[in-house]
Write a protein that holds these residues in place. Structure first.
Motif, short mmCIF file in Angstrom:
data_model
loop_
_atom_site.label_atom_id
_atom_site.label_comp_id
_atom_site.label_asym_id
_atom_site.label_seq_id
_atom_site.Cartn_x
_atom_site.Cartn_y
_atom_site.Cartn_z
N GLY A 80 44.54 50.92 42.42
CA GLY A 80 43.12 51.21 42.57
C GLY A 80 42.34 50.90 41.30
N ILE A 81 41.02 50.84 41.43
CA ILE A 81 40.16 50.50 40.29
C ILE A 81 39.77 51.78 39.56
N LEU A 82 40.17 51.88 38.32
CA LEU A 82 39.87 53.05 37.51
C LEU A 82 38.38 53.15 37.21
N ASP A 83 37.92 54.38 37.01
CA ASP A 83 36.50 54.61 36.72
C ASP A 83 36.06 53.82 35.49
N ARG A 84 36.89 53.76 34.46
CA ARG A 84 36.50 53.07 33.23
C ARG A 84 36.39 51.55 33.41
N ASP A 85 36.96 51.03 34.50
CA ASP A 85 36.95 49.58 34.72
C ASP A 85 35.84 49.11 35.66
N TYR A 86 35.05 50.06 36.23
CA TYR A 86 34.08 49.65 37.24
C TYR A 86 33.00 48.73 36.69
N ASP A 87 32.45 49.06 35.55
CA ASP A 87 31.39 48.21 35.00
C ASP A 87 31.89 46.79 34.78
N ARG A 88 33.07 46.66 34.21
CA ARG A 88 33.62 45.31 33.95
C ARG A 88 33.99 44.61 35.25
N ALA A 89 34.57 45.33 36.21
CA ALA A 89 35.08 44.71 37.43
C ALA A 89 33.99 44.04 38.25
N PHE A 90 32.76 44.54 38.18
CA PHE A 90 31.71 44.01 39.06
C PHE A 90 30.63 43.24 38.31
N LYS A 91 30.80 43.04 37.03
CA LYS A 91 29.92 42.13 36.31
C LYS A 91 30.46 40.72 36.43
N THR A 92 29.57 39.77 36.65
CA THR A 92 29.97 38.38 36.79
C THR A 92 30.49 37.83 35.47
N ALA A 93 31.67 37.21 35.52
CA ALA A 93 32.29 36.55 34.36
C ALA A 93 32.59 37.52 33.23
N GLU A 94 32.79 38.81 33.53
CA GLU A 94 33.23 39.77 32.52
C GLU A 94 34.74 39.75 32.49
N ARG A 95 35.32 39.13 31.48
CA ARG A 95 36.76 38.93 31.45
C ARG A 95 37.49 40.23 31.13
N PRO A 96 38.67 40.43 31.75
CA PRO A 96 39.46 41.62 31.46
C PRO A 96 40.02 41.56 30.04
N PRO A 97 40.37 42.72 29.46
CA PRO A 97 40.87 42.72 28.09
C PRO A 97 42.17 41.94 27.92
N ASP A 98 43.03 41.93 28.93
CA ASP A 98 44.28 41.18 28.87
C ASP A 98 44.13 39.94 29.74
N VAL A 99 43.96 38.77 29.11
CA VAL A 99 43.76 37.53 29.88
C VAL A 99 45.08 36.83 30.17
N GLY A 100 46.20 37.39 29.76
CA GLY A 100 47.49 36.76 30.02
C GLY A 100 48.08 37.22 31.33
N ASN A 101 47.25 37.30 32.36
CA ASN A 101 47.74 37.79 33.65
C ASN A 101 47.14 36.97 34.78
N LEU A 102 47.31 37.44 36.02
CA LEU A 102 46.82 36.68 37.16
C LEU A 102 45.31 36.79 37.34
N ALA A 103 44.70 37.83 36.81
CA ALA A 103 43.25 38.02 36.93
C ALA A 103 42.63 37.79 35.56
N GLU A 104 42.47 36.54 35.17
CA GLU A 104 42.16 36.23 33.78
C GLU A 104 40.72 35.82 33.51
N PHE A 105 39.97 35.43 34.55
CA PHE A 105 38.63 34.90 34.31
C PHE A 105 37.51 35.91 34.54
N GLY A 106 37.82 37.02 35.19
CA GLY A 106 36.77 37.98 35.49
C GLY A 106 35.82 37.49 36.57
N MET A 107 36.25 36.52 37.37
CA MET A 107 35.39 35.92 38.39
C MET A 107 36.02 35.96 39.78
#
Length: 511
Positions: A80-107
């Motif tokens: 599930g999506i943690l409360d602290r990640d909501y702002d980042r998860a739904f902003k366009t092109a907001e990259r996650p802190p760890d880009v070495g994974n499958l969800a790397e572009f934030g898009m």
């Protein structure tokens, strides 16, 4: 009543309307949602196993309903999506802190959702938190009114529950029946490693998706058919400098397939390029589409230290692809297991019982067109004037030619064998005979077979072993016609002319 708060979805929300024009295929768009679930389950695997037990497995369900404007729902039991990640998860092109994974572009989730639909919603409950959160996107409204904040509706939920549901409505793109088959095949191929390792269950409308591993050829080397049988599979590991590495295996299919052969290129265990009916088949390794290598060689290639396109459908080789292919070419044909030589030289010799069954099936198919065949035979049985032998055939586009010089008695025949892909060429077999222009000059003969002819399209695909046999038969008919005419046979072209009519008619159809 559910509680609510607001989150910011900047920058520039107008970009959301552009995302529907991305160059996606439906399976790559759906894969963005699966990627997020797989990545979340891997990051939180210890917490999930602690909550659910050591047998916990990620389950992702994709449901499609074509009624009205169409609906796609994707559900998972990841963290599930943690409360602290909501702002980042739904902003366009907001990259996650760890880009070495499958969800790397934030898009991924945003771009795929906007590509599919005008409206979409995400409902998620994070493990260990006491709130379920729901956010809705209406892209037309967001863009028209420059909406930069959206309301997140919340309601209480048990801390032990964990899930995410994404529902896409008012679809730009419906999934047609033929597309659905490709979606299932591609997704099964794309996540084959996670499924194979027991980490993921992936369903489409309740149907489990599983990749069927091709059977590997076990046979002697084609130049030593009495030698020992070998399993034609080889592993490789190629370093391309720095942190770039390409490794995996290649093998030969037991049953040749034009559509299903080819390499599949993975990055971080998720397929990026190739797979299903779009295998990665560079000419340097696979040659042309009518080669035997093209339909036998397959494998899994893992690219390490390389980027991908933002739609995750191609590796960014950064100028290293040619070096990789040169190294792979050497590795695959290195003794004692000369994979490429075997792929091109090996021929299947079916047992006599298989030949008998195949012949029986073939004759049954021919018999199924007996009514129209009788009509065609009656039509071509009418007397016809002898056709004038042409000296030159009209030029065709996309011809493939081979020239043979034959010594026939005291004469030289220069025989041009031409395979034409030109759909404008109507006859299956054409013959031209240009006599010698002077002493010592060759007799120029052209024998053309039409690859775009309905008979060839239906019964001899570009990688079929039948193609070589049919071309040999066509050349034989053409040379026999010329030899018969030289021997005094009148109307020697009559059989070829009538054969062309039959092959374009009943014999190119199935009952």
């Amino acid at each position: 009543m559910p509680l609510a708060r607001r989150i910011n979805i900047r920058p520039g929300v107008s970009v959301l309307s552009v995302l529907r024009h991305l160059n996606y295929e439906p399976w790559y768009a759906l894969a963005e949602f699966v990627d997020n679930a797989v990545q979340d389950a891997m990051v939180k695997k210890h917490e999930l196993r602690k909550a659910e037990g050591p047998s916990y497995k990620l389950k992702v369900q994709i449901e499609y309903d074509s009624t009205d404007a169409g609906t796609i729902a994707v559900r998972d039991n990841a963290g599930g999506i943690l409360d602290r990640d909501y702002d980042r998860a739904f902003k366009t092109a907001e990259r996650p802190p760890d880009v070495g994974n499958l969800a790397e572009f934030g898009m991924g989730m945003k771009s795929a959702a906007c590509w599919f639909a005008r409206t979409w919603a995400v409902r998620s409950k994070a493990l260990g938190e006491n709130e379920e959160r729901l956010i809705r996107f209406d892209i037309d409204d967001i863009v028209d009114h420059t909406v930069e904040e959206l309301t997140v509706q919340t309601r209480r939920g048990p801390a032990s529950e964990h899930y995410t549901e994404i529902v896409l409505t008012n679809l730009h793109r419906q999934l047609h029946p033929r597309t659905i088959g490709k979606v299932k095949a591609h997704l099964a191929s794309m996540y084959r490693i996670f499924i194979r390792d027991g980490l993921l269950e992936l369903d489409y409308n309740g149907e489990p998706l599983n990749y069927v591993e091709p059977r590997i050829l076990k046979a002697p080397f084609f130049k030593d058919l009495d030698g020992p049988k070998r399993r034609w599979r080889k592993e490789f590991d190629i370093s391309l400098g720095g942190r770039r590495r390409v490794y995996g295996f290649a093998a030969l299919r037991e049953t040749a397939s034009v559509s299903e052969a080819g390499l599949a290129i993975f990055r971080r265990e998720r397929l990026i390029q190739g797979g299903a009916d779009t295998g990665y088949r560079p000419d340097q390794i696979f040659k042309k589409s009518n080669s035997y290598t093209y339909q036998r060689l397959f494998g899994e290639v893992h690219a390490q230290g390389f980027g991908v396109t933002h739609t995750k459908d191609a590796i960014q080789w950064d100028g290293h692809e040619e070096a990789f292919l040169e190294s792979l070419d050497r590795e695959l044909n290195r003794p004692p297991l000369r994979m490429l030589d075997q792929a091109e030289g090996y021929r299947v010799r079916p047992p006599r019982v298989d030949i008998k069954k195949a012949a029986e099936n073939a004759l049954n198919q021919v018999a199924s067109v007996q009514i129209t065949l009788a009509e065609d035979v009656a039509r071509i049985s009418e007397p016809q004037a002898e056709a004038k032998t042409v000296q030159h055939l009209k030029p065709s586009v996309l011809p493939f030619k081979r020239v043979m010089d034959l010594t026939v008695g005291d004469a030289t025949w220069r025989v041009t064998c031409e395979a034409s892909n030109d759909p404008a060429v109507g006859d299956w077999l054409s013959v031209a005979d240009d006599p010698p222009r002077g002493a010592g000059q060759p007799r120029n003969v052209t024998i053309r077979i039409a690859l775009a002819h309905p008979f060839m399209v239906k019964f001899a695909g570009p990688g079929s072993e039948a193609l070589e046999a049919l071309m040999r038969v066509a050349i034989g008919i053409g040379l026999a016609e010329l030899a018969a005419r030289d021997g005094g046979v009148r109307m020697a072209s009559a059989i070829r002319i009538r054969l062309n009519e039959l092959l374009r008619g009943s014999l190119s159809r199935q009952g």
